[in-house]
Write a protein that holds these residues in place. Structure first.
Motif, mmCIF file in Angstrom:
data_model
loop_
_atom_site.group_PDB
_atom_site.id
_atom_site.type_symbol
_atom_site.label_atom_id
_atom_site.label_comp_id
_atom_site.label_asym_id
_atom_site.label_seq_id
_atom_site.Cartn_x
_atom_site.Cartn_y
_atom_site.Cartn_z
ATOM 1 N N ALA A 13 -22.403 37.335 -30.117
ATOM 2 C CA ALA A 13 -22.437 36.773 -28.760
ATOM 3 C C ALA A 13 -23.752 36.046 -28.515
ATOM 4 N N GLY A 14 -24.841 36.639 -28.956
ATOM 5 C CA GLY A 14 -26.148 36.024 -28.758
ATOM 6 C C GLY A 14 -26.291 34.706 -29.485
ATOM 7 N N ILE A 15 -25.832 34.680 -30.720
ATOM 8 C CA ILE A 15 -25.904 33.432 -31.487
ATOM 9 C C ILE A 15 -25.049 32.353 -30.829
ATOM 10 N N CYS A 16 -23.860 32.744 -30.351
ATOM 11 C CA CYS A 16 -22.990 31.766 -29.678
ATOM 12 C C CYS A 16 -23.632 31.258 -28.389
ATOM 13 N N GLU A 17 -24.180 32.163 -27.587
ATOM 14 C CA GLU A 17 -24.754 31.724 -26.312
ATOM 15 C C GLU A 17 -26.004 30.879 -26.519
ATOM 16 N N ILE A 18 -26.915 31.369 -27.332
ATOM 17 C CA ILE A 18 -28.167 30.644 -27.532
ATOM 18 C C ILE A 18 -27.919 29.355 -28.318
ATOM 19 N N GLY A 19 -27.116 29.438 -29.378
ATOM 20 C CA GLY A 19 -26.827 28.248 -30.177
ATOM 21 C C GLY A 19 -26.078 27.187 -29.387
ATOM 22 N N GLY A 20 -25.064 27.607 -28.633
ATOM 23 C CA GLY A 20 -24.315 26.656 -27.810
ATOM 24 C C GLY A 20 -25.188 26.038 -26.736
ATOM 25 N N GLY A 21 -25.958 26.877 -26.076
ATOM 26 C CA GLY A 21 -26.866 26.374 -25.050
ATOM 27 C C GLY A 21 -27.906 25.431 -25.624
ATOM 28 N N TYR A 22 -28.383 25.737 -26.827
ATOM 29 C CA TYR A 22 -29.390 24.887 -27.468
ATOM 30 C C TYR A 22 -28.821 23.503 -27.781
ATOM 31 N N LEU A 23 -27.561 23.452 -28.206
ATOM 32 C CA LEU A 23 -26.943 22.153 -28.494
ATOM 33 C C LEU A 23 -26.806 21.313 -27.226
ATOM 34 N N VAL A 24 -26.450 21.941 -26.115
ATOM 35 C CA VAL A 24 -26.394 21.224 -24.840
ATOM 36 C C VAL A 24 -27.797 20.772 -24.440
ATOM 37 N N TRP A 25 -28.783 21.636 -24.641
ATOM 38 C CA TRP A 25 -30.189 21.312 -24.358
ATOM 39 C C TRP A 25 -30.609 20.057 -25.131
ATOM 40 N N LEU A 26 -30.266 20.027 -26.434
ATOM 41 C CA LEU A 26 -30.643 18.872 -27.254
ATOM 42 C C LEU A 26 -30.052 17.582 -26.691
ATOM 43 N N TRP A 27 -28.821 17.643 -26.209
ATOM 44 C CA TRP A 27 -28.175 16.465 -25.633
ATOM 45 C C TRP A 27 -28.868 16.040 -24.341
ATOM 46 N N TYR A 47 -18.472 32.312 -26.952
ATOM 47 C CA TYR A 47 -19.347 33.342 -26.390
ATOM 48 C C TYR A 47 -18.646 34.101 -25.255
ATOM 49 N N GLY A 48 -17.872 33.408 -24.465
ATOM 50 C CA GLY A 48 -17.165 34.053 -23.360
ATOM 51 C C GLY A 48 -16.144 35.075 -23.817
ATOM 52 N N VAL A 49 -15.665 34.934 -25.041
ATOM 53 C CA VAL A 49 -14.644 35.838 -25.579
ATOM 54 C C VAL A 49 -15.268 37.028 -26.311
ATOM 55 N N VAL A 50 -16.324 36.798 -27.051
ATOM 56 C CA VAL A 50 -16.891 37.831 -27.931
ATOM 57 C C VAL A 50 -17.226 39.136 -27.192
ATOM 58 N N PRO A 51 -17.866 39.102 -26.028
ATOM 59 C CA PRO A 51 -18.182 40.378 -25.371
ATOM 60 C C PRO A 51 -16.958 41.223 -25.009
ATOM 61 N N THR A 52 -15.787 40.593 -24.892
ATOM 62 C CA THR A 52 -14.586 41.371 -24.576
ATOM 63 C C THR A 52 -14.195 42.292 -25.722
ATOM 64 N N LEU A 53 -14.761 42.077 -26.894
ATOM 65 C CA LEU A 53 -14.467 42.924 -28.049
ATOM 66 C C LEU A 53 -15.250 44.230 -28.017
ATOM 67 N N GLN A 54 -16.240 44.322 -27.144
ATOM 68 C CA GLN A 54 -17.026 45.552 -27.015
ATOM 69 C C GLN A 54 -16.161 46.663 -26.416
ATOM 70 N N PRO A 55 -16.406 47.903 -26.814
ATOM 71 C CA PRO A 55 -15.575 49.002 -26.318
ATOM 72 C C PRO A 55 -15.937 49.481 -24.907
ATOM 73 N N ALA A 56 -17.068 49.081 -24.382
ATOM 74 C CA ALA A 56 -17.508 49.554 -23.062
ATOM 75 C C ALA A 56 -16.975 48.639 -21.964
ATOM 76 N N ASN A 57 -17.213 49.025 -20.705
ATOM 77 C CA ASN A 57 -16.747 48.217 -19.580
ATOM 78 C C ASN A 57 -17.638 46.983 -19.383
ATOM 79 N N PHE A 58 -17.131 46.042 -18.594
ATOM 80 C CA PHE A 58 -17.782 44.745 -18.396
ATOM 81 C C PHE A 58 -19.234 44.890 -17.942
ATOM 82 N N GLY A 59 -19.461 45.645 -16.894
ATOM 83 C CA GLY A 59 -20.813 45.770 -16.349
ATOM 84 C C GLY A 59 -21.796 46.342 -17.346
#
Length: 111
Positions: A13-27, A47-59
């Motif tokens: 999730a971190g790689i997706c969020e930071i990497g995706g955000g970084y690509l938008v930043w570069l643009w 990135y929006g999907v990956v955290p749903t794979l965690q076994p704990a609740n959203f919060g």
């Protein structure tokens, strides 16, 4: 809970969020191709999907992810932007990671 799998999902999730955000930043900030932005947006959708794979609740997942995001952001800045974390960065990050451990992996059942 399989802690190794959970940690993998946090890392992904971190790689997706930071990497995706970084690509938008570069643009937007550095005038790179809009193709990078589109790729960044697609990665951010993953990135929006990956955290749903965690076994704990959203919060709980998103609260703990904040600490992981801090670690990954510092590492990204260090490796990609060549900004070395200082002692306060490291201390603050360690405090956050202790919180992540408590939030995600402490045994539940009442105190």
């Amino acid at each position: 809970m399989d802690i190794a799998k959970s940690l993998f999902y946090f890392l992904l999730a971190g790689i997706c969020e930071i990497g995706g955000g970084y690509l938008v930043w570069l643009w937007l900030r550095e005038g790179k191709s809009i193709k990078l932005a589109v790729l960044g947006w697609l990665i951010l959708m993953v990135y929006g999907v990956v955290p749903t794979l965690q076994p704990a609740n959203f919060g709980r997942v998103y609260a703990a992810y904040g600490g992981v995001f801090i670690l990954l952001s510092l590492l990204w800045g260090w490796q990609v932007d060549k900004i070395t974390p200082d002692a306060f960065d490291v201390i603050g990050c360690l405090i956050c990671l202790i919180g992540v451990g408590v939030i995600m992996y402490a045994p539940r059942g009442g105190i």
